[in-house]
Design a protein around this motif. Structure first.
Motif, PDB file in Angstrom:
ATOM      1  N   ALA A 154     -10.081  -4.854  -3.215  1.00 39.11           N
ATOM      2  CA  ALA A 154     -10.518  -4.104  -2.059  1.00 39.11           C
ATOM      3  C   ALA A 154      -9.697  -2.805  -1.556  1.00 39.11           C
ATOM      4  N   LEU A 155      -8.397  -3.098  -1.747  1.00 44.25           N
ATOM      5  CA  LEU A 155      -7.455  -2.032  -1.350  1.00 44.25           C
ATOM      6  C   LEU A 155      -7.521  -0.866  -2.303  1.00 44.25           C
ATOM      7  N   LEU A 171       0.836  -1.086  -0.095  1.00 44.84           N
ATOM      8  CA  LEU A 171      -0.133  -0.025   0.039  1.00 44.84           C
ATOM      9  C   LEU A 171       0.907   1.229   0.137  1.00 44.84           C
ATOM     10  N   PRO A 172       1.975   1.252   0.940  1.00 42.79           N
ATOM     11  CA  PRO A 172       2.718   2.692   0.824  1.00 42.79           C
ATOM     12  C   PRO A 172       3.279   2.752  -0.427  1.00 42.79           C
ATOM     13  N   THR A 173       3.861   1.807  -1.193  1.00 43.95           N
ATOM     14  CA  THR A 173       4.502   1.803  -2.380  1.00 43.95           C
ATOM     15  C   THR A 173       3.559   2.358  -3.569  1.00 43.95           C
ATOM     16  N   THR A 179       9.459  -4.313 -12.172  1.00 50.03           N
ATOM     17  CA  THR A 179      10.078  -4.973 -11.060  1.00 50.03           C
ATOM     18  C   THR A 179       9.572  -4.229  -9.576  1.00 50.03           C
ATOM     19  N   ILE A 180       8.746  -3.215  -9.694  1.00 45.62           N
ATOM     20  CA  ILE A 180       8.313  -2.460  -8.483  1.00 45.62           C
ATOM     21  C   ILE A 180       7.190  -3.178  -7.694  1.00 45.62           C
ATOM     22  N   LEU A 181       7.676  -3.513  -6.462  1.00 43.94           N
ATOM     23  CA  LEU A 181       6.617  -4.207  -5.946  1.00 43.94           C
ATOM     24  C   LEU A 181       5.364  -3.465  -5.100  1.00 43.94           C
ATOM     25  N   GLU A 182       4.470  -2.931  -5.768  1.00 45.29           N
ATOM     26  CA  GLU A 182       3.604  -2.131  -5.425  1.00 45.29           C
ATOM     27  C   GLU A 182       2.242  -3.340  -5.027  1.00 45.29           C
TER      28      GLU A 182
END
Lengths: 244, 236
Positions: free
Chosen positions: A202-203, A17-19, A175-178
């Motif tokens: 849901a997020l 979530l923060p990413t 490659t970004i893990l969001e």
């Protein structure tokens, strides 16, 4: 459905979530500044300013974000010696920088059209009135054009914010893990796509709900107070005076 | 940049990229057609007098428009494959590996998204048709079917065209996302070519130009369709 596993999936996805929020927040912020500049260039009578702005908007709105992202992230690799010579390789090597750059340019192009619509909707009489009381062009922009344009543009900008939240999922392809990136990783490990989809979905819905409410609140705050609001405010002031 | 890489035939990637563009176009057209059918159905549900139908349609559009297409693609691709394997082993005793065809997966996912967006456009267009015209049609004794095809459809099509044109542009661009599950359209083809030639910039620029060409051409087509649909309308 296994509840313990669902809780585990939820914890891991919430870690993204923060990413996601950071990706969206950073690119919306820089993209907005870019959009105002591009919109001003676009409405300028000088073709040296308006033509490049038009070209930028046209190209970025006519091609998929995925192409823009890959062009920046993978495409820059073709010119690696050049970027190393000018000392910029550390930026283009970084997936985060490339994702922010692509998202920023993309939202900048879309938002500039929204703001341009707002600027063109400013009633001519208001600008004339501003000039008549002797405002400089900078004052006119700051005090009349910009506030009125932004108010007009807000509902459409709300849609753009939601589109950006969705667009940020493309960062997972470099490659970004969001949230989406983590979702894909969990699906590949557990082969439980439905549970992962429900939690991740849901997020995203929650983020979009909060964003929509924030824009609605801003719309209410920025719209000229109705007569009823003014009466209420006056009453409140009077009460405060009496209470003193 | 080495432009001989774009030669036609065995010497270059020109014909492969062109083929990729055709696949993009094909999947976009299928998804768009599906989207309009789904959208029309959802619009009918939203305008219907039955609250449960309205709620379902509302929930569908809210969810689909709020969730990234990429996530939906992963769900349908992995979830659809798992469901298909369960059916294959449960009902037919087939234990091999089966997958949902990627072209179909892509069409369903992008079509589902296009459907949610076009539902709003079609609903808005239906609401603009003056009620008096429907009453007039009833008065001259048209059947439901005649009212639908002769009064509603021609006008809804006209009002909805600009919005549907926008959705087509989004659909066309969204098809690039299907490359992540391996459909060899423009993006995937560009990635393959970039990998084997070590010239990613060249091929992604070609990909961008292909999309630019497709969106520009189809945009022109929609503008012509709009002026055709408005041929009988008096301008102020």
């Amino acid at each position: 459905m296994d509840w313990a596993q669902l809780a585990d999936v939820a914890t891991r996805l919430a870690g993204g979530l923060p990413t996601t929020l950071l990706l969206v927040g950073q690119s919306l912020l820089i993209g907005f500044v870019l959009a105002v500049l591009v919109a001003l260039m676009r409405v300028s009578p000088n073709p040296l300013l308006s033509a490049p702005a038009y070209g930028f908007v046209y190209v970025f709105r006519s091609t998929p974000l995925l192409v823009q992202l890959f062009l920046i992230y993978y495409g820059s690799g073709q010119f690696r010696p050049f970027f190393q010579d000018v000392g910029l390789w550390f930026l283009f090597r970084d997936a985060w920088f490339c994702a922010i750059l692509a998202l920023t340019l993309n939202t900048g192009a879309y938002t500039s059209e929204i703001i341009r619509g707002g600027i063109q909707s400013v009633p001519h009489g208001q600008l004339e009135a501003g000039r008549a009381v002797g405002m400089s062009p900078a004052q006119l922009f700051r005090r009349i054009t910009f506030p009125v344009a932004i108010r007009q543009a807000l509902p459409a900008y709300g849609n753009e914010v939601i589109l950006m939240v969705k667009a940020s999922s493309l960062a997972s392809t470099i490659t970004i893990l969001e949230i989406t990136g983590i979702a894909k990783t969990i699906i590949a490990q557990t082969f439980r796509p439905v549970e992962v989809f429900i939690v991740a979905g849901a997020l995203y819905l929650a983020i979009n709900f909060v964003a929509t409410q924030a824009i609605l609140y801003a719309e209410r705050r920025l719209s000229p107070a109705s007569a009823a609001d003014r009466a209420k405010a006056a009453e409140r002031r009077q009460k405060a005076m009496l209470a003193r | 940049m080495d432009l001989t890489l774009l030669a036609w035939g065995d010497a270059g990637w020109g014909d492969q990229m062109a083929l990729g563009a055709l696949v993009t176009l094909a999947v976009a057209i299928c998804a768009y057609a599906l989207g309009i059918v789904v959208g029309a159905g959802l619009a009918a549900m939203k305008l219907s007098g039955l609250p449960p139908l309205r709620w379902i349609a509302q929930a569908y559009t809210t969810v689909i428009r709020g969730i990234p297409e990429l996530l939906v693609i992963y769900l349908v691709f992995f979830g659809g494959g798992a469901a298909l394997r369960a059916i294959a082993s449960g009902m037919f005793g087939y234990e091999g590996y089966v997958d949902l065809p990627i072209f179909l997966t892509g069409t369903i996912c992008i079509g589902a998204s296009a459907g949610a967006y076009s539902a709003e456009v079609i609903r808005g267009a239906v609401l603009v048709v003056p009620k008096g015209q429907i009453e007039a049609a009833i008065a001259v004794g048209m059947t439901r079917r005649q009212r639908f095809w002769r009064v509603l459809v021609p006008q809804v099509a006209r009002y909805a065209l600009p919005g549907l044109g926008n959705i087509w542009q989004f659909t066309l661009k969204d098809t690039s996302l299907i490359s992540v599950i391996g459909l060899v359209e423009i993006m995937r083809q560009a990635a393959i070519a970039a990998g084997s030639t070590k010239e990613p910039f060249t091929f992604y620029v070609v990909a961008a130009l292909l999309y630019l060409g497709l969106t520009s051409l189809s945009n022109r087509g929609f503008l012509r369709a709009e002026s055709w649909a408005n041929r009988g309308v008096r301008r102020a």
